[in-house]
Structures are given as C-alpha cells and as structure tokens.
Design a protein around this motif. Sequence first.
Motif: not given
Lengths: 219, 337
Positions: B121, B124, B141-142, B144-149, B151-153, B155
């Motif tokens: 992360v 990138v 990329v998957e 990065l997707y997971l890291v972002e998802a 974070h969202a969860v 939060e």
Amino acid sequence: MHGLINRALENVLRQRHGAAQWRRIAARAGLPFESFEPLSTYDVALTEAVIAAACRELERPRDSILEDVGTALISLPAGERLRRLLRFGGVTFHDFLYSLEDLPARARLALPDLVLPGLRLTDLEDGEFRLKTDVPFAGAGCILMGLLRAMADDYGALVLLDMTTTEDCTAGGCPAGVCATGVCATGGCTEEITILLLDAAHAEGRPFDLAAGVAGGGR
Amino acid sequence: MHAAPGLPTLAPDRCLMLPAGVLDRLMPMYLHLSGDGTILAHGPTLGKIFGPERLTGHRFLDLFDVRSPAGMGSTADLFARQGQRLHLCLRGRTDVGLRGLALADAAAGLVLNLSFGIGLVDAVRQHALTDADFAPTDLAVEMLYLVEAKHAVLEEFQRLNRALQGAKVAAEEQALTDTLTGLRNRRALDAALAAACAGRRAFALMHLDLDYFKAVNDSLGHAAGDHVLRHVARVLTREMRAGDTVARVGGDEFVILLAGVTDPDHLSQVAERIIAGLSQPIAYEGEVCRIGASVGMTLSTTYPSCEAEQMSQDADHALYAAKRAGRARAVVFSAHD
C-alpha cells in the motif's frame, strides 16, 4: 436484507429528497426506528416496505426510483467509497463488466455476512452484453442498471442500457409478489439487463488512484 | 554455471527463448543481472520507481541491500544462494521492503523477480503505481481492494461503537438502579420522593449511614466492602413493604421512604430492627466484618405541607444527632431539638 443495503437505500432517499421526506417515507413504511444500522440484518419485508412507501410519497414509479438509487449510490459524494471499491474491478469498463461476476465474492471478502445476488455476464460480442441477476426483491435489477449507468460515466464509457424482460411474474414466487420488470426463474426472480458498449473511451472519466482510499492517502 | 544444489541445470536446448518485452509483461518488477552483478535489463515498474537511467548499467548491490539471508555481500553470494527467498530493501531506504527470488539464466547471468510484499500500500502511494504496473496475475490490486474495504468496514464499526457508547451513557443517565446492590439510586429516590409529596398519603423518610464501613474497606479490601453493601441491601429490603423505596445514595449512605407511616414510635421500631440486623457480624471469605448503622428520620405528618428538600435536610440533621449520640442510634427529627 443486509443493513448496508437498507442504509444505502435510506441514504440515497435522504440525500436526494431531504430528511423530512425520508422521515415521511420511514413513517409510511412503519419503520420502528429512524435509521437503518449498516452492520445489522433486517427482514427483507422492511426493504420492500420502504420502497413501496417511497413510490407513494414521491409519486414515482418503482423502477424509476430504484434506478435513481443505483445511480446515486455512486454519484453522490457519499458514494465515493463504493465507487472506489467497484473501480478495483478493472482498468476499463469492459474489465469492470467482467468483474461483476466476482462482485458477490468481493463483497463477502469485506463483510462475510453480506450476501449479494449472483450476477451472470454473457458477452454477445461486438460490445453487447447481457447481465442476469437473481433479485432479492422486485426491481433490484433497476438499482443495478442505475449503478451501471453511473459506473459507465465514471469510466468515461458510452453505453446503452435496457431492461430486456418486462413480463409479469406474480405467479412465479417472486419475493415481493409484484415484479414489473422481472421474469421468474424457478426459486426466485431473475432480471436481465442488456448492455451496449458503444464507445469505451467516449469521455475522460473520473481518475482512480489505487492507494488514495486508505489512511494517509488524501481523499 | 553457478546453479545451487538441487536446482537442475538446463541444457541449452531446453531453454525458453523469450522476445524482449515478454518479461516486462509477465514480471514488471524483474531484474536481469550479468555474471558480475551489473543490471542488464529491468521491468517497467522498477523503472518507474527508480527513474530512467538509474538501473541499467548499475551494480545491483549498490542499489539494493539484501537483508536476508544474511551475509549476501557479493554477487557471488547471490549466485551461491539462488533459489532462496530474498528479503531486501532499497539501499539507504529501509522503509521500502521488497521480497524476491533470484535464479540463474542460461548464460551465466541471474534473473531476479521482486515484489512489495506487505509494504504494497505504501509503495503504491509513494510511487503512484496503477493497475498497469502489476501483472494481471498479480493479486496486488485485490490486496489494495481488501485493505480499502477493511478500512471502510472498520470505520463503520468505530462509528457503531461510538453510537453504542453514547447510548450506554444515556442509558446510565436514565438508570434508576444502583448496579452494585440492586437498590434504587439517587435519581429513582428523587422521583419517588417527589411522587410521595405530590400524593396525599403520609410517609416517613429515613436516612441511614453505615458505621465502621470504611474500616472494612481498608482492612479487607473493596471486594469485602462490596459484599457488605450487598448484605446491607438484603437486610434493608427484608424490612420493607411494597410501596416503600430503598435507595443507595452514596458510598455507604442509604435513604428509605416508608409509605403510610405516621407513628414515630412505629418508625423507631423499624429503625431499631434495621440497626440490630446490620449489627450482626457478616461473614466474608473466612473473615468477619462488623459494621453498624445510624439512622435519622422524619415524618411527613409533622409538616404543614410536604417539602421534599426540607424533609431530607431534617432527616440528615437527625442522622447527625444519632451519630453524635454514639452511633447505632435511631433519632426522629423534632423541630424543638
């Protein structure tokens, strides 16, 4: 129905039509609370009640409201998060369409109890696709259509979208009982969208920076 | 050939000939080294990270620091340890970690493939990498997707946690029960007193202070103190009838509202019974706790009109009189005292 979906529906109605209008819709739907909790699960009947109440309060047809919801999920400022998560699906709109079949699995990676309807993409070549989905409630396909429209804009792609099946499926055990735009398959209701990708690079599209969405990266 | 033990040395006719550019796509973070450790070619993503002309022609070990396996100080070491998992970083930049694998090519050189590993992360973000900088088979990329998802969860959970915390505080503010003893709390007492004043029925107010409670707490600890307080609650509740209110309003202070009581003698008898009950030794984990109680009381019938505030003050006065008189006493307030 997962609270996240209910809350998204609520957020869109609230932001598009105002807090007062949302309270009227919630009251008409008989919600025993003011707001859906995104991390809870609710009876699908509550979702149905909200949609029905929104149709009557806003005096608009169900499909149009739901398509609006799908678009707003992405295009409203609060949709930035979902927009980003969907953009991870592919570099181009074409890639993105192919990533849709993975969407339920991707959703489960983030939230194991988030069950999204299965999506099946058929590539008819020459830029024509057919997307079938087993909807959890009638008109859910319209949400998907609105979402596709917003994502096409996001990628800068020019597309034509159409709900291809418009048969009534009251008899087929459709969960909601009425289904203006779906056709019933055994065990549920299937809705189908035809996608005509006319120009993948019609416009600039919105930028997508891979690492912008996590702490430390500006949003 | 510098092939490591166990790795097959390929005969030239088994070698795979690749056109230039194929490795760029398959492994965008590869390095091709000559036998003396000079970089001959590199993948485009590494080029993007280092900048043009910073790689080709330079010596690998001048740019990279191999941190594990230990002792990789020379190019010969790289050849000798080929096939082992490498942990490396950019020289002088320990914050940018890489992992990799080096294997001999068919011409006395070495091919190295690198990846970011867990530092993906940051890498990138630092180097503004895009999907195109990773091989399509790479799950970067998957990730990065997971890291972002995630974070969202997270939060969302934090928001829910704050909401629940707020609800808990609000519930505590509205609570009517003392959680330690199960008796009513100050809030509930105030409400009961106001209701009693508003009603027509006579009542008595009893303020009770434990004697020697602090000594129990100090000598046997807070757990013993809590045990004693729960015992006190049971004794007080035993003496009460329906319609009465027993509240714990401080550490060892209790207030009892007795409905329908008009007779001071009867009131005193109740108080005496309570004091006698509380003066009994209390067993706690092989130890004996001894406390007592002092009681001050007042009756609503002695006031021309009911004033909760005044009655509370008068009951307190009576309580202090009881304490002054030598503890374990019950005193009924009298305006003439």
